[in-house]
Structures are given as C-alpha cells and as structure tokens.
Design a protein around this motif. Structure first.
Motif, short mmCIF file in Angstrom:
data_model
loop_
_atom_site.label_atom_id
_atom_site.label_comp_id
_atom_site.label_asym_id
_atom_site.label_seq_id
_atom_site.Cartn_x
_atom_site.Cartn_y
_atom_site.Cartn_z
N PRO A 121 0.80 -1.22 0.00
CA PRO A 121 0.00 0.00 0.00
C PRO A 121 0.84 1.27 0.00
O PRO A 121 2.03 1.26 0.32
CB PRO A 121 -0.82 -0.12 1.27
CG PRO A 121 0.05 -0.89 2.21
CD PRO A 121 0.79 -1.86 1.34
N SER A 140 -0.21 -2.43 5.86
CA SER A 140 -1.01 -3.45 5.17
C SER A 140 -1.81 -4.29 6.16
O SER A 140 -1.28 -4.80 7.16
CB SER A 140 -0.09 -4.37 4.36
OG SER A 140 -0.84 -5.34 3.68
N GLY A 141 -3.11 -4.41 5.91
CA GLY A 141 -3.97 -5.24 6.73
C GLY A 141 -4.43 -4.62 8.04
O GLY A 141 -5.23 -5.24 8.76
N THR A 147 -4.23 2.23 11.87
CA THR A 147 -3.68 3.01 10.76
C THR A 147 -3.59 4.49 11.14
O THR A 147 -2.55 5.13 10.97
CB THR A 147 -4.55 2.85 9.50
OG1 THR A 147 -4.52 1.49 9.08
CG2 THR A 147 -4.06 3.74 8.37
N CYS A 163 -8.56 7.11 5.31
CA CYS A 163 -7.96 5.79 5.12
C CYS A 163 -9.01 4.71 4.89
O CYS A 163 -10.20 4.92 5.10
CB CYS A 163 -7.07 5.41 6.30
SG CYS A 163 -7.94 5.19 7.88
N THR A 164 -8.53 3.55 4.48
CA THR A 164 -9.38 2.36 4.35
C THR A 164 -8.95 1.35 5.41
O THR A 164 -7.84 1.40 5.94
CB THR A 164 -9.23 1.70 2.97
OG1 THR A 164 -7.87 1.31 2.79
CG2 THR A 164 -9.62 2.65 1.86
N PRO A 166 -9.26 -3.12 6.34
CA PRO A 166 -9.08 -4.38 5.61
C PRO A 166 -10.14 -4.61 4.54
O PRO A 166 -9.84 -5.21 3.50
CB PRO A 166 -9.17 -5.43 6.72
CG PRO A 166 -8.73 -4.72 7.96
CD PRO A 166 -9.23 -3.32 7.81
N GLU A 169 -8.99 -3.05 1.37
CA GLU A 169 -7.89 -3.81 0.77
C GLU A 169 -8.39 -5.10 0.13
O GLU A 169 -7.83 -5.58 -0.86
CB GLU A 169 -6.84 -4.11 1.84
CG GLU A 169 -6.14 -2.87 2.38
CD GLU A 169 -5.08 -3.22 3.41
OE1 GLU A 169 -4.09 -3.88 3.04
OE2 GLU A 169 -5.25 -2.84 4.59
N GLY A 200 -8.95 1.08 -2.29
CA GLY A 200 -8.08 -0.09 -2.16
C GLY A 200 -7.57 -0.59 -3.49
O GLY A 200 -6.42 -1.03 -3.60
N SER A 201 -8.39 -0.52 -4.53
CA SER A 201 -7.98 -1.01 -5.85
C SER A 201 -6.83 -0.18 -6.41
O SER A 201 -6.06 -0.66 -7.25
CB SER A 201 -9.17 -0.98 -6.82
OG SER A 201 -9.49 0.35 -7.22
N GLY A 203 -4.40 0.92 -4.59
CA GLY A 203 -3.24 0.72 -3.73
C GLY A 203 -3.06 1.77 -2.67
O GLY A 203 -2.03 1.80 -1.99
N LYS A 205 -3.73 3.24 0.82
CA LYS A 205 -4.20 2.93 2.17
C LYS A 205 -4.68 4.18 2.88
O LYS A 205 -5.65 4.13 3.65
CB LYS A 205 -3.07 2.28 2.97
CG LYS A 205 -3.44 1.91 4.41
CD LYS A 205 -4.47 0.81 4.48
CE LYS A 205 -4.71 0.36 5.91
NZ LYS A 205 -5.75 -0.69 6.01
#
Length: 585
Positions: A121, A140-141, A147, A163-164, A166, A169, A200-201, A203, A205
């Motif tokens: 990410p 990541s995750g 985050t 942010c996003t 999980p 992602e 997420g698609s 990349g 985060k």
C-alpha cells in the motif's frame, strides 16, 4: 464566476511512478465543489461504462465550495467515483477534519487514478510544500484505528487522515472510507457505495493532510461576517439544531420513526420494534453521560450543531464515536437486536474494518431471514462482521452486500435498489423517502434527499413527489457547498441568506434562483452519467414486496405508481442530447 477562487487540483497517478501533480483549478469548475465537482469531473473525464475496479475509474476527494471561506458547518468532505456496489455514479459525504484540512491547503480536490504496478500500500502525503506518494508496507492489513494512530505518530497529531480498513484492501463493495475526527479517531465514514474498495484497488491505504497554507479567502469581509453571524444565530435558535441534535444526536429519531411504524425491524418485516426504548436517543444520552462519555460533540472545528457523541462502555472505556440513527436501526432493530452496547461494538468493529454499517446491517438481516443466524443474536453478528473483515466464509458474502447475500440464500425479501440497501426508513409508511429511493442516481440512498414527513400527513402519498424534488435539490446544493445536511433546518424554505454568504464569500453573484439552477445541474450531471452507463427506469424500482406486502403495525404499502416515479426521474434528468461541459484548464 467565482471571483475569489485560488484552489488547486491535485492528481495522483498511481500507474505512473506513481506520482503527484498539482494543477491550477480548471476554469469550468470555478463555481463547483464537493458533490457537484465530482459529478462534473466524472462525467467529463471518464467513460461511465468502465469497471469500478479498473484503472480508468477515479476516486475523488473534494472539499465544498464554501470550505475556503471558513463558514461554520461547511467542513464536509465529498468522496466520489463509480460505485462497485451499484455500478452508478456515487458521492458519499462525510464529516471529520479532512474537508477543512484540504481547504486550508487551498486544495479543491484530490483525484486518484490508475492502478500501481506494485500493489503497495501507499500513503498520499499532502502539505503546504506539495504532495508525495510514499510506500507504507507497515500499514497493510491494519484496521483504521491502528492506521490512524501510526500515521498520526509519524506525521503529527494535527494531521487529518483519510484511510481504508481491511475491507477496502479486500475490495469488498461494502467498504467505506474513514476520516479522523478532532480527537484523531477514524470514526467518520463515507460509507455508502463501496468507495473504500475503489481506494483499495488503487493501492492507496491513506491520504495524510498536514499543515495550512492560506487563510480563508472572502470577497466582502463585512457582508460575509454579518451573513455568517445571522446564519449561526439561526442555527442556535432553531429547536432541532440547538437542542434535539445536541442532546440526543440523530438517535433522537428512533422513537419518532418507531411511533410512525416506519422503523425497519427484522429485515423490513415490521415497522415498529418492541425494544425501541433500549436503543433510542434517551438511552444513548443516559449511557454516555453516566459513563463519562460526551454528547453535543463536534466532529470538526466550527460545527455549531454538535450532533455527534463519544460512547463508552460500562467501565467508561471508549467504544465508538458518532453512534448514529442509521447505524442503530440497521444493526439494531433491523436485526432484532435491542442492546445498544452491542450495537456500539458492532459500529466500532465496522468502522475499524472499514465497512458500511447500513449495508452490513441490511445484509446480516437478510442472512438472518435466510436462516444463517438468529434475529437478535449479537454475538453471532459480531463474529459475522469479524469474518467479513477477513474475507472468510459467509462473512465474505455479507461483505458483498445485501443483494448478493439474498441471492446466495434464496431470500425473497431483499430491500435494495440498484443493489444498494435501503436506509433506516420504510417507504411503505414514509412515502417521500420512498420516492427518493426510487429515483436516486445512487441506489436506495437516503442522503440523496432524505427528509421526514413532508406536506400534510407524513404517511400519505399526497404531495410527496414535489417534496422529494425539493429535498433532492437541496441535498445536491448543500453537498456541493460542503454544508452539513442538518443546516437545512434554517435554509429549507428560504435560500436568500445562503445566497448572501456565497456572494460575500466565494464572490459568486447569485440569488435563490441561481442556487436552484446549480442544484439541478448537479442532478442532471449524475443522471447523465448513469444514462451513459446503461441504466434505465427499470433499475430504479423498489422491490415488489414494498408494493405488495402490508407493513405491520400500520398495514401500509408503497402506493405511488412506477409511472409517476419515471416521470419524476425524467424531469430531474438531463435533456436529450445534452453535451458535456468541455472544461478548459
């Protein structure tokens, strides 16, 4: 034309480098912000037929047109793109500090496009010195809470985080986009439409917004100050914005909507919940205050309505912030759950995983009707949400949304339009909301123009077409300006004060008729996008059971004919042959 527009446009091309460029704000968009800007840019810059997860889809973060002026309650952020849940155009509106943070940097919008050759990410860092895309493998995750905490420790506690979790992602079409509040907690969510999966698609985060460049820009300082003072005084004297929302928040609606028989209960099989007093605004305020939490909480500086809350558990430890009516109903009564503490835990888990609480609650209720778990089983719900955030088992199906869950389980009562779940109002009783569900460009989305009641009897069909038209236009306008939807309490019947604020602030010569035209243009752009994407009137239909199945305890059905709704949609849509704006930078 906006005479005081010094905004910039930031583009993050994730497929090339990735890299960030900063551009002058295009002249053709000078009178737009927020939702209106998103609709125009998506229509002008991309093919509406592209796949939502393709590199040609765009994710746009846009501050409102009034953001640079520092108007109270004008700090909302619009997040937009083509929805992976509905396949339509989508704008999801959110509070928190990011909208104001972008405005302080003089940024009108951030456009994220392309798909990186190396998945990431990545973090997009925006500051007065420009922008930078940085690798962030350590994120990541992670859930949104970890985050945000990590990024604030790195970039400073004053940084605003978008942010996003999980779910984003995992590219789940129910994934939300989180925004931090004034305490730095990622508790404000652009939830509807799955835009977290679009993020997420690509990349990405997180987007970190730090620092400030220019002070708020206004044209006529004296006139602006006078108009804003009048606006604040009106909000501070209106009973809804000065008392009800500050004391009980949006949870104040629970008893009202329940008393009408319009509150979704056990997958829209009833409109009244026997445990409504266990999850209402009074219970929320009592729990919050006796446990050391907070009501009358503002999610961003300058909000004078303060409808949010900080909700703790029985030990006084934080669970969640911004426990709202929609979440309480869709995860509560709609699932047969009458325990506010469990609803709060579900809200916190959804926020951390980055899941839309409304779509999640609707999907779980459909799964309950399909026999996958029992109505009212809070422990099973918590486990299902946990699985959704991991993309495991039936949780992954729930994460695909209500429509997919219904198909997988063979459930007949599936409350969706354009594959998006209805919000927390049953259209069989609240006919005006039913009109909006049936004509929205974004699926069954109450934020397109929700308003309870309408002229005369709230449960009558009389006048509800006109009522929905008025509210849809007002929602489009407020979302374009960046104003909180609750400011409608003092703006609904007279836009002259708002016109004065805009004329003195951004410097746009306008009157109420200009604002009406602006709102209509936003709706026309959205309808044109969907038309080009291949949507027709058939896609707008409420499921048949709303017309055929009487709702206890009132025995009502939705009784506005589809032909009248089609005519309404046609009136709100772009004229045949309308050409795109043709923007020149």
């Amino acid at each position: 034309m906006n005479q005081n527009d010094s905004r910039k446009l930031v583009r993050a091309d994730m497929s090339s480098g990735p890299r960030i460029t900063v551009e002058e704000f295009p002249r053709g968009y000078r009178d737009l912000g927020g939702r209106g800007l998103i609709a125009a840019m998506l229509l002008d810059e991309m093919d509406p037929r592209v796949g939502p997860m393709s590199g040609r889809n765009k994710l746009i973060l846009a501050s409102g047109l009034l953001g640079q002026s520092g108007v109270p309650c004008a700090g909302r952020l619009s997040v937009g793109g083509k929805s992976p849940l509905t396949g339509t155009i989508k704008e999801s509106n959110v509070g928190g500090t990011a909208g104001q943070a972008l405005s302080r940097l003089g940024i009108g919008a951030v456009v994220i496009e392309g798909i990186p050759p190396v998945p990431g990410p990545y973090v997009l860092f925006l500051s007065p010195d420009g922008g930078e895309i940085r690798e962030a493998a350590g994120l990541s995750g992670l859930g949104t809470y970890d985050t945000a905490a990590k990024l604030r420790s790195e970039y400073g506690k004053d940084a605003s985080i978008v942010c996003t979790g999980p779910a984003g992602e995992l590219l789940l079409p129910t994934a939300s986009v989180a925004v931090t509040n004034m305490e730095g907690l990622p508790s404000r969510h652009a939830g509807r439409g799955g835009l977290g999966a679009v993020m997420g698609s690509k990349g990405v985060k997180a987007v970190v917004i730090s620092g400030r460049s220019e002070p708020p820009t206004v044209g006529d300082r004296s006139g602006f100050t006078s108009a804003v003072r009048e606006f604040v005084a009106a909000l501070n004297s209106h009973p809804t914005t000065s008392v009800t929302l500050r004391k009980w928040g949006t949870a104040s609606l629970v008893n009202f909507v329940n008393s009408l028989g319009a509150m979704p209960t056990r997958n829209f099989s009833a409109g009244a919940f026997e445990k409504a007093t266990e999850i209402d605004g009074i219970r929320l305020a009592t729990n919050t205050e006796t446990r050391g939490g907070k009501t009358g909480h503002a999610c961003y500086p300058g909000c004078v309505i303060k409808c949010s809350n900080i909700y703790p558990d029985e030990r006084g430890e934080y669970i969640t912030s911004g426990l709202e009516y929609e979440t309480i109903v869709m995860l509560g009564s709609n699932c047969g759950l009458g325990d506010l503490d469990v609803v709060a835990k579900l809200d916190r888990m959804c926020d951390d995983l980055g899941l839309d609480t409304m779509e999640t609650g609707a999907a779980i209720a459909v799964a309950m009707e399909g026999g996958l778990l029992e109505f009212g089983d809070g422990a099973a719900m918590l486990e299902m949400v946990r699985l959704a955030g991991r993309g495991q088992g039936w949780g992954r199906v729930i994460g695909q949304g209500t429509a997919v869950t219904g198909k997988m389980l063979g459930v007949k009562r599936v409350p969706v339009v354009k594959d998006q779940s209805l919000a927390a109002y049953d259209p069989r009783v609240l006919k005006g909301v039913g009109v909006t569900y049936s004509t929205s460009t974004m699926g069954a989305d109450h934020t397109m123009g929700n308003g309870l009641g309408g002229p005369g009897d709230a449960t009558s069909s009389e006048g509800k077409i006109e009522y929905a038209r008025k509210f849809q236009k007002l929602a489009a306008l407020l979302d374009t300006l960046g104003l909180c939807w609750f400011t409608r309490a003092v703006l609904l019947d007279d836009l002259s004060l708002l016109a004065r604020i805009i004329a003195c602030g951004p410097g746009i010569e306008c009157d109420p008729s200009y604002l009406d035209g602006l709102a209509r243009s936003v709706l026309r752009d959205e309808h044109e996008f969907n038309d080009l994407a291949g949507f027709t009137a058939e896609d707008d239909r409420l499921p048949a059971f709303f017309y055929e199945e009487p709702l206890p305890p009132t025995g009502m059905v939705f009784d506005i004919p589809p032909s009248r709704l089609d005519q309404f949609t046609s009136e709100m849509s772009a004229p045949a042959g309308r050409r795109r704006r043709g923007v020149v930078a």
